[in-house]
Structure formats: C-alpha cells, structure tokens
Design an enzyme around this catalytic site. Structure first.
Site, PDB file in Angstrom:
ATOM      1  N   GLU A 258      -9.645  31.419 -33.886  1.00 42.77           N
ATOM      2  CA  GLU A 258      -8.812  30.638 -34.790  1.00 42.77           C
ATOM      3  C   GLU A 258      -8.248  29.427 -34.060  1.00 42.77           C
ATOM      4  O   GLU A 258      -8.414  29.280 -32.841  1.00 42.77           O
ATOM      5  CB  GLU A 258      -7.685  31.502 -35.389  1.00 42.77           C
TER       6      GLU A 258
ATOM      7  N   HIS B 263       0.401  25.542 -43.599  1.00 44.06           N
ATOM      8  CA  HIS B 263      -0.994  25.931 -43.415  1.00 44.06           C
ATOM      9  C   HIS B 263      -1.884  24.869 -44.047  1.00 44.06           C
ATOM     10  O   HIS B 263      -1.645  24.429 -45.168  1.00 44.06           O
ATOM     11  CB  HIS B 263      -1.261  27.292 -44.060  1.00 44.06           C
TER      12      HIS B 263
ATOM     13  N   ARG C 224      -2.435  23.774 -36.168  1.00 48.57           N
ATOM     14  CA  ARG C 224      -2.262  23.682 -37.615  1.00 48.57           C
ATOM     15  C   ARG C 224      -1.516  22.428 -38.072  1.00 48.57           C
ATOM     16  O   ARG C 224      -1.846  21.858 -39.106  1.00 48.57           O
ATOM     17  CB  ARG C 224      -1.548  24.938 -38.130  1.00 48.57           C
TER      18      ARG C 224
ATOM     19  N   HIS D 105       3.868  27.818 -44.865  1.00 54.26           N
ATOM     20  CA  HIS D 105       3.233  29.059 -44.429  1.00 54.26           C
ATOM     21  C   HIS D 105       4.125  29.934 -43.556  1.00 54.26           C
ATOM     22  O   HIS D 105       4.173  31.145 -43.738  1.00 54.26           O
ATOM     23  CB  HIS D 105       1.960  28.717 -43.663  1.00 54.26           C
TER      24      HIS D 105
ATOM     25  N   ARG E 159       3.737  27.798 -34.515  1.00 53.01           N
ATOM     26  CA  ARG E 159       3.179  29.120 -34.221  1.00 53.01           C
ATOM     27  C   ARG E 159       1.678  29.054 -33.952  1.00 53.01           C
ATOM     28  O   ARG E 159       0.927  28.444 -34.714  1.00 53.01           O
ATOM     29  CB  ARG E 159       3.432  30.064 -35.404  1.00 53.01           C
TER      30      ARG E 159
ATOM     31  N   SER F  74       2.014  36.026 -35.327  1.00 54.00           N
ATOM     32  CA  SER F  74       3.143  36.537 -36.111  1.00 54.00           C
ATOM     33  C   SER F  74       3.083  38.050 -36.304  1.00 54.00           C
ATOM     34  O   SER F  74       4.088  38.740 -36.138  1.00 54.00           O
ATOM     35  CB  SER F  74       3.216  35.834 -37.462  1.00 54.00           C
TER      36      SER F  74
END
Length: 520
Positions: free
Chosen positions: A112, A227, A273, A327, A362, A367
C-alpha cells in the site's frame, strides 16, 4: 446507578481488543450507541501493517511511518508499535483470525501507499475489519457485558478531578449512570463531520467532545487524512475503494486515459495519501474527472469482493470515478504510551486517541495495528493495578448557564458536513477557516456546552458535540500556519521548520478552573 471495574465506550477493534485482553476477574461494561458490530472498524477494507516478510524489518516499518507522518510523530510510540506488530499478527493467527494466504499457506502480504515493503495482512480480501471483529467477539468472556443503543453524553468527574463514570441516553429516552475506577473512550473518529467520507454513519467524534468538556487535553486536530479514492457517482460519495486495489496494479487516470500521478511523486499511485488526494482534488477543482482503472488487477472480483459489489451496485466497471473524502483523524485525545489521558481514571485508545503514532499523516494500515497494540497494552496496565482504586463519587461543581433550552438553535447535520467540506477540507485558507469559525460561533456553542445535557434530546446533544469537534479542527487548522501531511494551507503551502517541534493542544480552561475551585 450501575457499578463495574472497567467501562469501555465504543465497540470497534480497539474496544473489543481491550475487553478480551483484560483479566477475567474484572467486570467490564462495553457501551455502544448502536449495535456491537456496527462500527468504523467493521467497514475497514485495509489490513494490518506488520513487518513479517523475509526481507522486511520493523526498522523499515518505523522509517516508513515517520516519512508518512512528516517526521512529527512520537518516535517512542512509533518504535513500540512497529516492534509489536509481528507479535500481534502471531496472536491473531493463534486465535484463528481469518487472514488471506498464498497457495503455500503463508500469509499473503500486500503493498500500500508509502510502504517500502509488502507488509499488509488482509482478511477476506477487503474485509479485514470484519474478520478481526469476528475473531474478537468469539473470545469475549462472561465478564464482559455489552450495552447496545446506549449513548454516553457526559463523563463524571469528581472533586479531585478524577473520572469515575458516565451518564447515558438509553432506549426510550431513559437516563442512566454507570460508575467505575477505569473509564475508556474508544469511540473512533469523526468522518461524518464531512460531506464526503469513507466512515460509518456513527463516526461523529463525540468521544473527543466528551473528553474536552471534561477537561482533558486534545491534540493535533488539524491533521485530517482524506482518502484519495472514494467511489464518486452523480455528485455523491458512495463508499471506499481500498488503497490495496492500487497496490495490486490499478492506476489513476484522467478523462483521456493519461496517468495522473506520473511526474508528481516517485511512488506514483502509491504515494502518501495526502499527495494523491491533493492531486485528485486539483483536477476535480478544474472541472475534470478522475478514474481508477482496475483493468490491470488480476482476479479483481475475487481479490476485492466488497469493492466489486460496491461497483456493481453503482453499475460501474473497469474505470471507476473517484474523489477524495474524509478518512482518518490523526489527532484526538492526548494519551501516553499506556493510554492514560490528562485526567486520572480516563483513558483513550483507537482513533479517538492521539498517541503520536501517525504524526501529520497516517501510514496506510497502521490504524488497525494501533488499535490492537494499545488495546492490549492498556489491558495489561489496568490488570496490573494491584490495589482497588477507591473513588469519590462527589461530582466537581459544573459551570452553569442561565440560558433557556427552549431558545436552542442548532444547524442540521448536513449543513455541518457541507460547511466543513467547503471550508476545512482538503485545501484550506486562512479566510475559509475564519469563515468557518464565524459560522460555528453563530450558534453560540460556548453557552450551550454549559447546560445540563440531560434536558436535551440525543439528536440535539449529537449536533452540539459535532460542532465542538468542528471547532477544535478549525481552530487548529487556523493556528498552524504551514502545510504538513493531512493539513494543507494554500496560503502557507510549504512545511516550515519552526513548526517541526510545535504541537497544538486544546484545553477547556473553565473546566480546569472548576477543579481548582473545588479543591480550595
């Protein structure tokens, strides 16, 4: 009045991990405003980040977390969480959590955004949150009592400034009181403050409002992660398209099929992100559309069943129109490594807490890891309290107001969401933030938070708590005159060295004064 050893407010992964990890001799009450399995956690498509690959190492995970957080993370917290990640995965595996595996039965590791290695563990393809909750619910013992459709509207603080319980709205407008020496807020984030969000309808941020009103420190509220890829159709956001889809090869393209992220960041579609979200935002602001081309993903429907079903419902295939949406909240209730807040007897874990792990942005899939690590750590701390904590149930004096509740004037929730998206969204300016503060002030928030909430309806209380969290986000965003991570100011577009070691903390002064008066 009902008494227990531990009260947990919320029923997501952080709450359930804490509950099942606590010693079985403790009586635990879990209070949730909806049903137990209706939480943000249950919607989590992304996985758990853990350095368990043969070429990976927690040190790499640590470095990636700092880079994504723009180096204002609490380094001690980052080191602790990333080092504990492999053990967390091992424990969940032993508890028979449903993780995706390769043909050789090894746990499948995905990639990711902003991760240097493949280290994302998924369950059910894109249904990791539901898989973990199912695992934790099966492990709940008879000492855990779940109260559903019970909304906490006030934290009880005694004359010594210690939290000793909660007041709630129950079913049929009944009012209830629960007391315990340990009260834990695991109430999740605040995505529903924004018009476009990936969050559950329940994520309204009230845990942060509760803590602030009680006198706890709140930190880093300006850092909101948007997001990049919510399915966007006919002017509405309809759900999340997991970053893991891009990790498997999907590409962001414009109307002509040109790759959006080429030339913007070396990691292209898997850039951090905030960079991807801002790139999409600017194109949409120009009146152009952006799509996620999923054709490069092999076995798309099998690999991502929830996303595929979402696309089918909207009759969208191959090229999916996307837009950014709220998000994750990097800030929240300030805690230490044990989960303790600035108020004795009050703890916070999960997205409602600000541990310093995430910094300004983040890192993907950190999370769920944070929720699991701190849920377990807090359980160990509470379990190690050898002596019984005797607490004074004589409440501290409240700041009172003479305003009549009949004159209460509040906005609609959809108006709050529109204003926040418009003025405190992906791109912010000093002018838009001041405009938002003026709008919030027009509802005279300061006077309404001093009334007796027991006289309100649950809906009225919810709107007041939402306005309070909106204020904290907006105030922090106005005060931080730079851009960093999830906080982007077009009038201060660069990171500033002078802000590197500064953090914005919010504290309700009048509540602190009431403690001092009660002790005098």
């Amino acid at each position: 009045m009902r008494e227990s050893n531990v009260i947990i407010v919320g029923s997501g992964i952080a709450a359930l991990q804490l509950a099942v990890q606590l010693p079985r001799h403790l009586n635990v009450i879990v209070i949730t405003k909806s049903r137990m399995k209706e939480s943000n956690s249950s919607l989590a498509q992304g996985g758990i980040a853990a350095a368990i690959g043969s070429k990976d190492n927690p040190c790499f995970h640590y470095a990636d977390t700092l880079e994504a957080g723009r180096n204002i993370n609490n380094k001690m917290t980052v080191r602790h969480v990333t080092s504990k990640a492999p053990k967390i995965i091992q424990e969940l595996t032993e508890f028979r959590c449903r993780f995706d595996r390769e043909n050789n039965n090894k746990i499948q590791l995905g990639k990711e955004g902003a991760h240097s290695h493949s280290r994302i563990i998924h369950g059910g393809g894109d249904q990791t949150g539901a898989a973990i909750i199912e695992c934790l619910v099966k492990r709940m013992g008879p000492n855990i009592h779940v109260l559903e459709e019970e909304c906490v509207y006030e934290l009880l603080i005694n004359r010594e400034g210690r939290c000793f319980g909660v007041n709630t709205f129950g079913k049929n407008s009944e009012l209830h009181t629960f007391v315990a020496p340990h009260v834990v807020l695991a109430t999740g984030g605040c995505g529903q403050l924004y018009r476009f969000t990936s969050n559950s309808r329940l994520a309204t941020g009230e845990g942060i409002a509760l803590a602030y009103w009680a006198g706890a420190k709140i930190k880093d509220m300006e850092f909101i992660q948007f997001h990049p890829t919510l399915l966007f159709n006919e002017g509405q956001a309809h759900g999340l398209i997991s970053e893991a889809v891009r990790g498997e090869g999907a590409r962001l393209v414009d109307e002509g099929g040109k790759y959006l992220m080429d030339g913007i960041h070396p990691l292209r579609d898997l850039a951090p992100r905030h960079i991807v979200a801002q790139a999409i935002y600017h194109k949409l602001h120009e009146g152009k559309s952006i799509y996620l081309d999923v054709r490069p993903v092999s076995n798309f429907e099998k690999r991502f069943p929830a996303v595929s079903e979402l696309c089918r419902k909207n009759q969208l295939y191959e090229r999916i129109p996307v837009a950014p949406g709220c998000h994750f909240l990097m800030g929240g209730i300030e805690t230490d490594l044990e989960g303790k807040t600035s108020i004795a007897g009050l703890y916070a874990i999960g997205e409602a807490a600000c541990t310093g792990l995430h910094g300004a942005n983040r890192l993907a899939s950190n999370s769920l890891l944070e929720a699991l690590v701190f849920g377990k750590r807090l359980a160990q701390y509470i379990g190690n309290q050898k002596t019984v904590i005797k607490f004074n149930t004589s409440q501290a004096p409240k700041v009172k107001t003479a305003w009549e509740i009949s004159s209460l004037s509040l906005p609609k929730i959809k108006d709050i969401q529109f204003q926040m998206m418009q003025n405190v969204g992906i791109v912010r300016t000093g002018a838009s933030l001041r405009q938002q503060l003026e709008w919030i002030d027009s509802f005279e928030l300061k006077k309404w938070v001093n009334i007796d909430f027991a006289n309100l309806t649950e809906k009225q209380w919810q709107i007041i708590s939402m306005l309070q969290v909106c204020y904290l986000i907006t105030r922090g965003a106005l005060d931080r005159t730079e851009s960093r991570g999830g906080h982007y100011r077009s009038d201060f577009p660069l990171e500033s060295e002078k802000w590197l070691d500064k953090r914005i903390t919010h504290l309700r002064i009048e509540r602190r004064k009431s403690y001092e008066q009660s002790k005098a």
